[in-house]
Write an enzyme that holds these catalytic residues in place. Structure first.
Site, PDB file in Angstrom:
ATOM      1  N   ASP A  58      -5.023  -9.410  13.024  1.00  0.00           N
ATOM      2  CA  ASP A  58      -3.978 -10.322  13.503  1.00  0.00           C
ATOM      3  C   ASP A  58      -3.187  -9.771  14.677  1.00  0.00           C
ATOM      4  O   ASP A  58      -2.379 -10.492  15.264  1.00  0.00           O
ATOM      5  CB  ASP A  58      -3.019 -10.635  12.341  1.00  0.00           C
ATOM      6  CG  ASP A  58      -3.705 -11.485  11.284  1.00  0.00           C
ATOM      7  OD1 ASP A  58      -3.839 -11.016  10.143  1.00  0.00           O
ATOM      8  OD2 ASP A  58      -4.167 -12.588  11.634  1.00  0.00           O
ATOM      9  N   HIS A  79      -3.450  -2.666   6.212  1.00  0.00           N
ATOM     10  CA  HIS A  79      -4.465  -3.505   5.562  1.00  0.00           C
ATOM     11  C   HIS A  79      -4.734  -2.954   4.174  1.00  0.00           C
ATOM     12  O   HIS A  79      -4.737  -1.748   3.969  1.00  0.00           O
ATOM     13  CB  HIS A  79      -5.776  -3.517   6.367  1.00  0.00           C
ATOM     14  CG  HIS A  79      -6.662  -4.661   6.028  1.00  0.00           C
ATOM     15  ND1 HIS A  79      -7.522  -4.620   4.957  1.00  0.00           N
ATOM     16  CD2 HIS A  79      -6.788  -5.881   6.580  1.00  0.00           C
ATOM     17  CE1 HIS A  79      -8.166  -5.781   4.888  1.00  0.00           C
ATOM     18  NE2 HIS A  79      -7.732  -6.562   5.854  1.00  0.00           N
TER      19      HIS A  79
HETATM   20  C1  SDX Z   1      -5.090 -10.210   6.840  1.00  0.00           C
HETATM   21  O1  SDX Z   1      -7.328  -8.860   2.638  1.00  0.00           O
HETATM   22  C2  SDX Z   1      -7.858  -9.163   3.773  1.00  0.00           C
HETATM   23  O2  SDX Z   1      -9.012  -8.906   4.024  1.00  0.00           O
HETATM   24  C3  SDX Z   1      -6.939  -9.892   4.728  1.00  0.00           C
HETATM   25  C4  SDX Z   1      -7.493 -10.171   6.120  1.00  0.00           C
HETATM   26  C5  SDX Z   1      -8.651 -11.143   6.087  1.00  0.00           C
HETATM   27  O3  SDX Z   1      -9.459 -11.134   7.032  1.00  0.00           O
HETATM   28  O4  SDX Z   1      -8.700 -11.989   5.133  1.00  0.00           O
HETATM   29  O5  SDX Z   1      -7.923  -8.959   6.727  1.00  0.00           O
HETATM   30  C6  SDX Z   1      -6.447 -10.825   7.013  1.00  0.00           C
HETATM   31  O6  SDX Z   1      -4.341 -10.672   6.012  1.00  0.00           O
HETATM   32  C7  SDX Z   1      -4.743  -8.975   7.619  1.00  0.00           C
HETATM   33  C8  SDX Z   1      -3.335  -8.399   7.245  1.00  0.00           C
HETATM   34  C9  SDX Z   1      -2.278  -9.200   8.010  1.00  0.00           C
HETATM   35  N1  SDX Z   1      -0.935  -8.869   7.500  1.00  0.00           N
HETATM   36  C10 SDX Z   1      -0.077  -8.173   8.292  1.00  0.00           C
HETATM   37  O7  SDX Z   1      -0.345  -7.698   9.398  1.00  0.00           O
HETATM   38  C11 SDX Z   1       1.324  -8.034   7.687  1.00  0.00           C
HETATM   39  C12 SDX Z   1       1.804  -6.582   7.809  1.00  0.00           C
HETATM   40  N2  SDX Z   1       0.996  -5.767   6.889  1.00  0.00           N
HETATM   41  C13 SDX Z   1       1.543  -5.491   5.570  1.00  0.00           C
HETATM   42  O8  SDX Z   1       2.227  -6.560   5.020  1.00  0.00           O
HETATM   43  C14 SDX Z   1       0.516  -4.806   4.679  1.00  0.00           C
HETATM   44  O9  SDX Z   1      -0.079  -3.828   5.422  1.00  0.00           O
HETATM   45  C15 SDX Z   1      -0.557  -5.634   4.011  1.00  0.00           C
HETATM   46  C16 SDX Z   1       0.002  -6.786   3.251  1.00  0.00           C
HETATM   47  C17 SDX Z   1      -1.526  -6.154   5.020  1.00  0.00           C
HETATM   48  C18 SDX Z   1      -1.297  -4.720   3.045  1.00  0.00           C
HETATM   49  O10 SDX Z   1      -0.414  -4.408   2.038  1.00  0.00           O
HETATM   50  P1  SDX Z   1      -0.865  -3.472   0.797  1.00  0.00           P
HETATM   51  O11 SDX Z   1      -2.300  -3.278   0.734  1.00  0.00           O
HETATM   52  O12 SDX Z   1      -0.206  -3.983  -0.412  1.00  0.00           O
HETATM   53  O13 SDX Z   1      -0.321  -2.111   1.267  1.00  0.00           O
HETATM   54  P2  SDX Z   1       1.099  -1.673   0.891  1.00  0.00           P
HETATM   55  O14 SDX Z   1       2.032  -2.800   1.150  1.00  0.00           O
HETATM   56  O15 SDX Z   1       1.028  -1.069  -0.457  1.00  0.00           O
HETATM   57  O16 SDX Z   1       1.377  -0.570   1.989  1.00  0.00           O
HETATM   58  C19 SDX Z   1       1.185   0.759   1.702  1.00  0.00           C
HETATM   59  C20 SDX Z   1       2.411   1.447   2.288  1.00  0.00           C
HETATM   60  C21 SDX Z   1       3.733   0.880   1.768  1.00  0.00           C
HETATM   61  O17 SDX Z   1       4.673   1.933   1.785  1.00  0.00           O
HETATM   62  P3  SDX Z   1       5.055   2.627   0.356  1.00  0.00           P
HETATM   63  O18 SDX Z   1       5.497   1.525  -0.587  1.00  0.00           O
HETATM   64  O19 SDX Z   1       3.787   3.319  -0.093  1.00  0.00           O
HETATM   65  O20 SDX Z   1       6.172   3.590   0.716  1.00  0.00           O
HETATM   66  O21 SDX Z   1       2.430   1.207   3.712  1.00  0.00           O
HETATM   67  C22 SDX Z   1       3.607   0.492   4.051  1.00  0.00           C
HETATM   68  C23 SDX Z   1       4.160  -0.127   2.783  1.00  0.00           C
HETATM   69  O22 SDX Z   1       5.583  -0.255   2.865  1.00  0.00           O
HETATM   70  N3  SDX Z   1       3.204  -0.542   4.991  1.00  0.00           N
HETATM   71  C24 SDX Z   1       3.845  -0.842   6.110  1.00  0.00           C
HETATM   72  C25 SDX Z   1       3.081  -1.844   6.707  1.00  0.00           C
HETATM   73  N4  SDX Z   1       2.034  -2.128   5.935  1.00  0.00           N
HETATM   74  C26 SDX Z   1       2.121  -1.327   4.866  1.00  0.00           C
HETATM   75  N5  SDX Z   1       4.979  -0.360   6.658  1.00  0.00           N
HETATM   76  C27 SDX Z   1       5.341  -0.902   7.844  1.00  0.00           C
HETATM   77  N6  SDX Z   1       4.656  -1.864   8.496  1.00  0.00           N
HETATM   78  C28 SDX Z   1       3.522  -2.356   7.949  1.00  0.00           C
HETATM   79  N7  SDX Z   1       2.835  -3.317   8.575  1.00  0.00           N
END
Ligand code: SDX
Length: 432
Positions: free
Chosen positions: A367, A309
């Site tokens: 989710d 998140h």
């Molecule tokens: C919702 O914003 C909100 O409030 C949203 C929400 C709401 O109520 O409106 O809470 C609802 O959208 C919840 C999130 C649902 N999405 C998912 O479950 C999809 C999987 N999650 C990822 O796509 C990710 O965690 C995000 C999009 C939710 C957050 O992405 P960020 O904040 O841009 O974080 P990031 O991508 O920079 O991640 C930080 C690191 C990265 O690695 P590095 O580039 O630092 O090496 O963590 C890794 C990412 O690759 N990472 C994951 C991961 N999520 C982040 N690696 C594996 N699996 C994951 N799920």
């Protein structure tokens, strides 16, 4: 301006310094107000994904990502999920205070009286293929509401804003359920004014003309909780989309339709549908380690859906409530040995012990469990994000209404760092 509450910046190219005001809120990090930075310094700020940017001031929802705290108008989400109802929570989000009994009854009645949609609006569904994704239909039909309600499109009139808000809140379940009925070729079911918000939605989803439909109270209560948990969440991507669309003066139906489009993405509200697809793809507990490894491979775009998140760097309080609710609903529906739930629990256990997930602070988000409960309720996977949109509609409306009376309201228009070609002259094709 006292030096204490300022951030002083020096542009070392010119030696010029500027003091920017720091403003504290009720809770959470203070902000440095950078409105003057372009005028004084000729500099833009760059913040891809707005990870360090506050887009507005708001009194509605507060999140502490480090502590896993979520408050709606100051009330903890766990207390609202446990003791409130979605209609009462909607009143709180829209008006700022919990209603007394007569205010709640009046609000409930007002919503009930607006649940029906214009009969001609239902014709829009015939234009969609039966296998259209329900979110595609939601974007279209909600946007089309602005073609019907000309009596409430003057966004500068508070009565129009209030009427549009009530219409959206009341009609979104009717529109959502009709998406499902269209997809299975069944007749639309009209709202039943004798049922509460969640029960009415379930009946519009699952009743058929030929027989009586009895709402399962356990399912209705669980759905009401799911709606409360998804109702608002500060300035997330879809809410920011609604604010940006609304800042142009677009009508609320168009702005909410834009929010629905943004929510659809698998990184946002579309994650609940992606979680179920991922669980089916993982299939068995034995496959979990392979997918946990896959999620860490920088060369693999696979991510563990339902994990991570932007704000929560500790647990998502909503996921914790949903995990408990999932156990209750599965028990009540005699799904206690639901293989999907067992697989999800094992996936969560292994992920939370994995050093990559610990280091990146990745926890289950809202989710991760919602789809398992909704699947047990008989809601098809492609309707999960529609459920999210139905719940979040009140948050979008509350944020839109707050923005419309904000003294700082201006059209949102970010700038950029341009790295394209410098100005150059056109060349005739025969000289290129
Ligand atoms: C919702 O914003 C909100 O409030 C949203 C929400 C709401 O109520 O409106 O809470 C609802 O959208 C919840 C999130 C649902 N999405 C998912 O479950 C999809 C999987 N999650 C990822 O796509 C990710 O965690 C995000 C999009 C939710 C957050 O992405 P960020 O904040 O841009 O974080 P990031 O991508 O920079 O991640 C930080 C690191 C990265 O690695 P590095 O580039 O630092 O090496 O963590 C890794 C990412 O690759 N990472 C994951 C991961 N999520 C982040 N690696 C594996 N699996 C994951 N799920």
């Amino acid at each position: 301006m006292s030096n204490k509450n300022t951030l002083t910046l020096t542009d070392n190219r010119t030696g010029k310094t500027i003091s920017l005001p720091i403003q504290a809120g009720t809770a959470g990090p203070p902000v440095v107000d950078i409105r003057g930075i372009y005028g004084d310094f000729g500099l833009f700020t760059l913040d891809p994904g707005f990870k360090s940017t506050a887009s507005c001031t708001s009194n509605i929802t507060f999140i502490d990502g480090e502590k896993g705290v979520l408050l709606y108008r100051g009330y903890p989400i766990e207390q609202l999920a446990d003791q409130s109802s979605f209609v009462e929570t909607s009143y709180l989000l829209m008006k700022g205070e919990l209603p007394n009994q007569s205010q709640l009854d009046d609000f409930d009645q007002l919503i009930t009286r607006h649940t029906m949609v214009h009969e001609q609006l239902l014709n829009f569904y015939q234009g969609f293929r039966r296998d259209a994704h329900p979110m595609a239909i939601m974007v279209g039909v909600v946007g089309a509401l602005s073609a019907f309600y000309h009596d409430s499109l003057d966004i500068h009139d508070p009565r129009h804003r209030e009427l549009s808000a009530i219409r959206l809140l009341a009609k979104i379940p009717t529109i959502a359920a009709a998406c499902y009925k269209h997809s299975i070729g069944q007749p639309f079911i009209y709202p039943d004014n004798n049922l509460d918000y969640a029960a009415n939605f379930l009946k519009m989803m699952f009743a058929v003309p030929g027989q009586n439909y009895q709402v399962n109270p356990v399912v209705a209560r669980a759905l009401d909780k799911i709606l409360i948990l998804h109702a608002d969440h500060e300035q997330n991507a879809s809410t920011s989309t609604v604010r940006l669309a609304g800042s142009t003066g677009a009508n609320p139906f168009a702005a909410i339709s834009a929010g629905i489009g943004a929510l659809w993405g698998p990184s946002h509200g579309g994650a609940n549908e992606a979680v179920l697809k991922m669980l089916y793809e993982i299939g068995t507990v034995e496959n979990v380690p392979k997918f946990i490894k896959k999620a860490q491979d920088p060369n693999d775009s696979f991510r563990l859906m339902g994990f991570g998140h932007r704000v929560y760097r500790n647990h998502d309080p909503r996921a914790q409530v949903l995990k408990k609710e999932a156990k209750k609903v599965l028990e009540a529906l005699d799904h206690h040995d639901d293989p999907l739930f067992k697989l999800a629990l094992e996936l969560e256990r292994i992920a939370l012990e994995d050093e990559y997930f610990i280091e990146k602070k990745l926890y289950p988000n809202v989710d991760f469990y919602s789809g398992i409960i909704e699947s047990a309720m008989g809601i098809p996977t492609n309707m999960f994000t529609v459920m999210f949109a139905m719940a979040r509609c009140v948050g979008w409306i509350a944020q839109w209404k707050e923005m419309m009376v904000d003294k700082d309201l201006v059209i949102g228009r970010p700038r950029q760092l341009y790295q394209g070609p410098a100005q150059r002259n056109y060349k005739a094709v025969n000289s290129r």
